[in-house]
Design a protein around this motif. Structure first.
Motif, mmCIF file in Angstrom:
data_model
loop_
_atom_site.group_PDB
_atom_site.id
_atom_site.type_symbol
_atom_site.label_atom_id
_atom_site.label_comp_id
_atom_site.label_asym_id
_atom_site.label_seq_id
_atom_site.Cartn_x
_atom_site.Cartn_y
_atom_site.Cartn_z
ATOM 1 N N VAL A 169 -96.964 -48.949 1.961
ATOM 2 C CA VAL A 169 -97.991 -49.443 1.039
ATOM 3 C C VAL A 169 -99.083 -50.224 1.775
ATOM 4 N N LYS A 170 -100.265 -50.255 1.142
ATOM 5 C CA LYS A 170 -101.419 -50.970 1.709
ATOM 6 C C LYS A 170 -102.011 -51.886 0.638
ATOM 7 N N PRO A 171 -101.437 -53.050 0.433
ATOM 8 C CA PRO A 171 -101.899 -53.902 -0.677
ATOM 9 C C PRO A 171 -103.340 -54.414 -0.552
ATOM 10 N N LEU A 172 -103.944 -54.345 0.648
ATOM 11 C CA LEU A 172 -105.317 -54.855 0.807
ATOM 12 C C LEU A 172 -106.372 -53.752 0.746
ATOM 13 N N TYR A 173 -105.995 -52.553 0.308
ATOM 14 C CA TYR A 173 -106.922 -51.427 0.465
ATOM 15 C C TYR A 173 -108.186 -51.531 -0.372
ATOM 16 N N PHE A 201 -84.909 -51.914 5.037
ATOM 17 C CA PHE A 201 -85.969 -52.430 4.170
ATOM 18 C C PHE A 201 -86.290 -51.383 3.109
ATOM 19 N N ASP A 202 -86.918 -51.835 2.008
ATOM 20 C CA ASP A 202 -87.305 -50.899 0.944
ATOM 21 C C ASP A 202 -88.726 -50.407 1.141
ATOM 22 N N VAL A 203 -89.542 -51.257 1.772
ATOM 23 C CA VAL A 203 -90.972 -50.989 1.840
ATOM 24 C C VAL A 203 -91.526 -51.428 3.197
ATOM 25 N N LEU A 204 -92.513 -50.682 3.684
ATOM 26 C CA LEU A 204 -93.272 -51.116 4.858
ATOM 27 C C LEU A 204 -94.703 -51.380 4.390
ATOM 28 N N ALA A 205 -95.188 -52.602 4.593
ATOM 29 C CA ALA A 205 -96.555 -52.944 4.155
ATOM 30 C C ALA A 205 -97.441 -53.141 5.374
ATOM 31 N N THR A 206 -98.630 -52.561 5.329
ATOM 32 C CA THR A 206 -99.584 -52.756 6.431
ATOM 33 C C THR A 206 -100.866 -53.395 5.886
ATOM 34 N N GLY A 207 -101.639 -54.004 6.792
ATOM 35 C CA GLY A 207 -102.816 -54.768 6.383
ATOM 36 C C GLY A 207 -104.103 -53.972 6.340
ATOM 37 N N ALA A 235 -95.934 -55.178 8.731
ATOM 38 C CA ALA A 235 -96.349 -54.939 10.110
ATOM 39 C C ALA A 235 -97.481 -55.899 10.440
ATOM 40 N N VAL A 236 -97.253 -56.807 11.398
ATOM 41 C CA VAL A 236 -98.285 -57.788 11.734
ATOM 42 C C VAL A 236 -98.773 -57.593 13.167
ATOM 43 N N SER A 237 -100.098 -57.651 13.323
ATOM 44 C CA SER A 237 -100.676 -57.441 14.651
ATOM 45 C C SER A 237 -101.167 -58.752 15.253
ATOM 46 N N GLY A 238 -101.122 -59.836 14.471
ATOM 47 C CA GLY A 238 -101.711 -61.101 14.928
ATOM 48 C C GLY A 238 -103.158 -61.233 14.482
ATOM 49 N N GLY A 239 -103.714 -60.174 13.880
ATOM 50 C CA GLY A 239 -105.091 -60.194 13.384
ATOM 51 C C GLY A 239 -105.171 -60.731 11.963
ATOM 52 N N LYS A 240 -106.415 -60.858 11.464
ATOM 53 C CA LYS A 240 -106.626 -61.498 10.159
ATOM 54 C C LYS A 240 -106.021 -60.729 8.988
ATOM 55 N N ASP A 241 -106.116 -59.390 9.031
ATOM 56 C CA ASP A 241 -105.689 -58.619 7.862
ATOM 57 C C ASP A 241 -104.183 -58.730 7.625
ATOM 58 N N SER A 242 -103.410 -58.443 8.679
ATOM 59 C CA SER A 242 -101.965 -58.435 8.479
ATOM 60 C C SER A 242 -101.432 -59.847 8.218
ATOM 61 N N LEU A 243 -102.015 -60.870 8.870
ATOM 62 C CA LEU A 243 -101.509 -62.232 8.618
ATOM 63 C C LEU A 243 -101.926 -62.715 7.224
ATOM 64 N N ALA A 244 -103.147 -62.331 6.782
ATOM 65 C CA ALA A 244 -103.561 -62.698 5.418
ATOM 66 C C ALA A 244 -102.630 -62.029 4.407
#
Ligand code: Q46
Ligand code: ZN
Length: 313
Positions: free
Chosen positions: A197-201, A151-157, A53-62
């Protein structure tokens, strides 16, 4: 200060870790942290398809950048919220990021859904605060697009600051059911849900911003205009003060909660297994899901207003 890895001049100093890094070593450090978190928390495997899920912000794009670099199969999802110029600019950034790297991006726009569901219109029609309407619609479309695309997974930033603020809010009110669901990996409770999942948590907002800047990602810097009044910002501010007085506080707060305290609340998550919404077919705890009931409310209020205008006219 020198880079802890190669002894070159450090460009960034992480107080929480008492470490300095030069640019190449910092980028490597950040990617490795994400890689470790994915492995430690069993977030996903290389053969699984990930919707980011990308918002155009730094977290999701990183996050998307790192996952692509690590070789995962990713597709972006940009959901246009219809929040004026902010949404236009954030969509441009998400599309430019995907276009420049030739990555697949699904774009959905709330204004084009149903009878028009842009966040400000839904908030006005239902007299809800924008974030409440926005949150319910985001959850629905993230789930629906993940299901439709198999999809198998939804990842958020979500980053460390987001998770620490949410944890503080949940703890201050002892919201046991919320604490039960505050996990970096949420397994699906219905066949139409995917793992979330939240890989940047465990990486702070600052660390993510430095990564995005150093890797030349063009992200939307402005915050959503509705974020200003959000209580989350008060919690973030309080946590930043604690962090200044005692570096590493946020990291310990979130990490130790997830690794030691979180399971104490597991029983409070017992909401049962959801059924299916009679309207849209997605999982729901009642006859219709919260998204469809929101849409019904919007449509009923619009119809009433139109009828009143006709009578008045
Ligand atoms: S986008 Fe939506 Fe946030 Fe804007 S309206 Fe609120 S919830 S602040 S993450
Ligand atoms: Zn529904």
């Amino acid at each position: 200060m020198k880079c802890v890895r190669c002894k070159a001049k450090a460009e960034v100093h992480l107080r929480a870790h008492n470490a300095g890094f030069c640019r190449p070593c910092y980028l490597g450090y950040f990617r490795r942290q994400v890689e470790r978190t994915i492995a430690h928390d069993h977030m996903f495997r290389p053969d699984e398809r990930i919707l980011v899920a990308v918002s155009g912000g730094k977290d999701s794009l990183a996050l998307w950048d790192v996952l692509v670099g690590l070789g995962y199969q990713t597709t972006g999802l940009y959901l246009g919220l219809g929040i004026g110029g902010y949404s236009d600019r954030s969509r441009e950034r998400a599309e430019a990021f995907a276009g420049a790297r030739d990555l697949p991006l699904v774009v959905r726009s709330l204004a084009d859904e149903g009878s028009g569901l842009a966040v400000p219109d839904v908030a006005a029609a239902t007299r809800r605060v924008p974030c409440a309407a926005c949150g319910a619609m985001k959850r629905h479309f993230f789930d629906a697009v993940a299901h439709e695309g198999q999809f198998d997974v939804l990842a958020t930033g979500h980053n460390l600051d987001d998770e620490a603020a949410r944890l503080l809010g949940n703890v201050l009110r002892w919201q046991r059911d919320h604490l039960a669901r505050q996990r970096p990996v949420l397994e699906p409770t219905h066949p139409k849900f995917v793992r979330k999942v939240k890989p940047l948590y465990l990486l702070s907002e600052y660390e993510t911003a430095v990564y995005a800047f150093m890797s030349g990602i063009d992200y939307v810097v402005e915050e959503c205009p509705n974020a200003e009044g959000a209580t989350q910002l008060v919690y973030k501010d309080a946590l930043n003060r604690l962090e200044t007085a005692s570096p590493g506080t946020k990291h310990a707060f979130v990490k130790e909660f997830v690794r030691t305290a979180q399971t104490l609340f597991a029983d409070d998550a017992a909401r049962g297994v959801p059924g299916e919404c009679q309207q849209c077919g997605m999982p729901a705890f009642g006859a219709i899901c919260s998204f469809c009931s929101l849409v019904r409310e919007v449509e009923a209020k619009r119809a009433r207003r139109a009828a009143a205008e006709l009578t008045a006219g």
